[in-house]
Design an enzyme around this catalytic site. Structure first.
Site, PDB file in Angstrom:
ATOM      1  N   ASP A   1       0.820  -1.206   0.000  1.00 49.91           N
ATOM      2  CA  ASP A   1       0.000   0.000   0.000  1.00 49.91           C
ATOM      3  C   ASP A   1       0.857   1.261   0.000  1.00 49.91           C
ATOM      4  OD1 ASP A   1      -2.573   1.462   0.490  1.00 49.91           O
ATOM      5  OD2 ASP A   1      -1.570   1.953   2.375  1.00 49.91           O
TER       6      ASP A   1
ATOM      7  N   GLU B   1       1.273  -0.493  -5.159  1.00 53.45           N
ATOM      8  CA  GLU B   1       0.322   0.570  -5.431  1.00 53.45           C
ATOM      9  C   GLU B   1       1.137   1.855  -5.453  1.00 53.45           C
ATOM     10  OE1 GLU B   1      -3.184   3.365  -3.764  1.00 53.45           O
ATOM     11  OE2 GLU B   1      -1.701   2.452  -2.474  1.00 53.45           O
TER      12      GLU B   1
END
Length: 740
Positions: free
Chosen positions: A418, A471
């Protein structure tokens, strides 16, 4: 009550024990050589005790009764004629009760020098094997060993129901050079809850801390750590794991990911909307995913988190699967079932920041052990969270081990990392003067970059069949390029540019799309610069953005047609696929983490039609090598017609490695039907209409080409042959060449 005896300790030393300020408690409590060198003495601190006998474990005979040296509960005395250390236990008189117990201060250090060295160096990959709480047997005695890193603490104690949450009772052994604290507590076993009481160097007692390496935690609002089970889970996915070791080339395989938030995929109607458990999800979610043809399930963070509204992105227990849905073994059962049914499991991993909850690792020992002291490097203004200090070896070992933990202890097949961009840039979401440059004066976070490279390289070394996915929302070069080629070493990167451009285009009224044609074609200018995943994730259906269906323009019929056409474009565009739950049946409302998806919508043929489409898209994507084999290779894509902005039509070819069975894709993003449309193709012969998003099976108007078309040897669009097709409105049509 015994009369008070004179201790061999001075008053200052006694007071330090009584008030839990002793800087080396193991040198005071337990069994020691008598200062005269003649014989042994024992010293124990047991608040509330009236008398203590020392019992030899070998023959269970009393060796000595210890004298009370302080009424709070400090006992001391010689051990008769004994000259050599021996195993013993205690018989303690608490007035109304007599208890036989082991003395935790008689057990030696259990730390391994090599483990400690690697921990400090930042190369320890398996902290979970010895840090945290581990039930074990020492010298025939069952108990639990505890290890925590608190380098600036003045004192650390384990507290729980087993000692009345009294921080004086079980002060840990300090290893000053490493900052580690440890103790073995006999009789403390699996399932019991605990925390750490930490005092700063100045003596301030901090709020109780959960274990940074807790392997299970209480559910919110409770915050204690739980001693894990001793019996290993009996995995039944050996064939999957064996195959994973030799299956490392995901780039050539079909990868279609169903992203799930476990707390809101489905709620239990029978239990008044309560969460569905890991084991229930294994019975319900796994067959659903198989039916739809997805290859992977990606779970939003499952590491324990206190606040439901963070969706798991503010984890407080990085090593503990959230208790919302069951125990760690229940989670293992879920993964096991996925593997036995042929589904890979990815999880969101959050090494970029952590929350400031007082029971967490923020200012763990009164200092910034895990985070940066300077808020210009250690605080995320966007999320009000703290940032790990990637330049500290112990922190790197903590995070590196956590990555390995999920892959090894839970058989997870890959990690989606993330907020990578927030890790790469020191000035991420900061104004001038709010960030500190690196040693070269630049904005790159050099320590975070090295950390990401290290994690990626070690994951792929230890688990060659795993996947590391970034990401990353900027144009950082080489995110998914090998480290030896100057990259970060990820396997894949989310294609945020494709997502933003294509959704912006699809939100426009079709009459205006001709002026923004590049928004659908630009991604092909960089589609092979990284190994991309095309994400339609949870981020696109929250915070007032509306659902995917809601984004589409027009009346209800056009909304559905637009969405179906867009899905067809996505599934034929180079790159692996990711769709957030609910998107597969055109959820009308934006995602709400507090409630179930709107499953009743499937009673409507338009919604069930979209689900039929996703099922068939996955089937065609997996069945036709041309649609997945060269997803990450420019040889797998060729424009046939990219400039027809006026009619908003896109035509392209997808090819497999052999180049023998091309797939022709036609995308019409207007509500106009185009009849007798010539399409250039590389080979003559029959082209089967493999999928048409305008099919009535999906809720469309059923305009098509009666199953197949014949291409003739006449050039068109730069191709040697062509076919003539009817192109349905707001639709994607997939044709596959049929060998004679």
């Amino acid at each position: 009550m015994n009369s008070r005896a004179i201790s061999l300790l001075n008053n200052e030393e006694i007071d330090a024990i009584l008030t839990a300020r002793c800087d080396d408690v193991f040198s005071r409590l337990g069994m020691h050589e008598h200062p005269t060198g003649k014989g042994l003495i024992a010293r124990v601190f047991l608040p509330g005790a009236a008398g203590v006998d020392v019992i030899a474990s070998k023959d269970n005979k009393k060796v000595a009764s210890l004298a009370l040296v302080d009424e709070v509960g400090l006992f001391e005395g010689p051990l008769g004629r004994r000259r050599k250390p021996f195993a013993y236990h205690l018989r303690v008189d608490f007035g109304n009760d007599t208890v036989v117990m082991e003395d935790p201060y008689r057990f030696p250090s259990l730390l391994n020098d090599d483990d400690v060295y690697l921990f400090g160096e930042g190369t320890q990959e398996r902290l979970y094997q010895w840090m945290g709480a581990h039930p074990r047997q020492i010298d025939g005695v069952d108990g639990t060993s505890f290890v925590i890193w608190a380098p600036d603490a003045g004192r650390v104690s384990v507290v729980g129901d087993f000692n009345g949450w009294d921080g004086r009772r079980h002060v840990m052994r300090k290893h000053p050079a490493s900052g580690l604290w440890e103790i073995f507590l006999p009789g403390v076993s699996q399932g019991q809850v605990y925390k750490f009481e930490i005092a700063t160097r100045s003596g301030e007692i901090l709020p109780l801390k959960a274990d940074p390496l807790a392997y299970a935690m209480q559910g919110s609002p409770n915050t204690a750590s739980i001693i894990p089970a001793t019996q290993p889970y009996k995995w039944q996915d050996d064939s999957w794991m064996d195959a994973r070791k030799t299956t490392s080339n995901h780039y050539r395989q079909a990868v279609s990911i169903y992203e799930v938030h476990l707390g809101s995929w489905r709620r239990s109607v029978e239990r008044g909307g309560e969460y569905v458990s890991y084991r229930e999800l294994a019975e319900q979610l796994v067959p659903y995913v198989i039916d739809l043809g997805f290859t992977h399930i990606q779970l939003m963070p499952v590491s324990e988190y206190p606040f439901d509204g963070s969706w798991g992105y503010q984890p407080i227990g990085l090593y503990a699967p959230t208790s919302r849905f069951g125990t760690p073994d229940d989670f293992r059962f879920f993964v096991d079932r996925c593997h036995r049914e042929g589904i890979a499991v990815l999880v969101d991993w959050v090494p970029g920041h952590f929350p400031t909850d007082e029971h967490g690792i923020g200012r763990l020992d009164g200092s910034c052990a895990y985070e940066h002291e300077d808020i210009r490097k250690g605080f995320h203004p966007d999320w009000n969270t703290l940032i790990y200090n990637y330049g500290r070896g112990e922190v790197v070992s903590y995070l590196l081990s956590n990555a390995m933990y999920w892959l090894e202890q839970f058989h997870i097949d890959g990690l989606r990392v993330d907020a990578v961009a927030s890790m790469l840039y020191l000035d991420y979401s900061r104004e001038e003067g709010e960030w500190l440059p690196n040693v070269h004066g630049g904005r790159e976070n050099l320590e975070a970059i090295e950390f990401l490279k290290q994690v990626n390289s070690r994951v792929y070394f230890n688990h060659p069949g795993g996947m590391m996915i970034a990401e990353e929302s900027t144009a950082w070069p080489g995110v998914s390029r090998p480290i030896e080629q100057g990259g970060l070493g990820f396997g894949f990167k989310w294609n945020m540019g494709w997502m933003n451009d294509s959704l912006r285009y699809m939100e426009r009224d079709p009459v205006h799309r001709q002026y923004h044609h590049h928004e659908m074609t630009f991604s092909l200018a960089y589609s092979f610069s990284e190994n991309f995943i095309l994400p339609l994730s949870h981020d696109e259906v929250v915070h007032g953005k509306g659902s995917l269906l809601h984004k589409m323009p027009g009346d209800d019929w056009q909304k559905f047609a637009n969405l179906r056409a867009f899905y067809g474009f996505m599934w034929t565009h180079p790159g692996k696929k990711l769709l957030f739950m609910g998107g597969e049946f055109a959820q009308r409302q934006e995602w709400n983490h507090d409630q179930s998806l709107d499953w009743h919508l499937l009673d409507d043929p338009m919604h069930s039609g979209v689900r039929n489409l996703i099922r068939d898209l996955n089937h065609v994507y997996r069945e036709l090598p041309a649609l997945h084999e060269l997803d990450c290779d420019g040889r797998g894509f060729e424009w046939v017609e990219s400039e027809n902005a006026q009619q908003s039509v896109l035509v392209y070819l997808r090819k497999d490695e052999a180049g023998a069975a091309p797939v022709l894709v036609v995308v019409n993003l207007t509500p106009t039907v185009y009849s007798d449309y010539k399409l250039g193709v590389p080979l003559s012969g029959h082209y089967r209409e493999r999928l048409n998003t305008d099919s009535q099976h999906y809720g469309g108007s059923n305009i098509g080409n009666r199953g197949s078309l014949l291409a003739v040897d006449e050039a068109c669009h730069g191709q040697p042959c062509h076919l003539t097709a009817s192109i349905p409105p707001l639709a994607t049509v997939i044709f596959s060449w049929q060998a004679p």
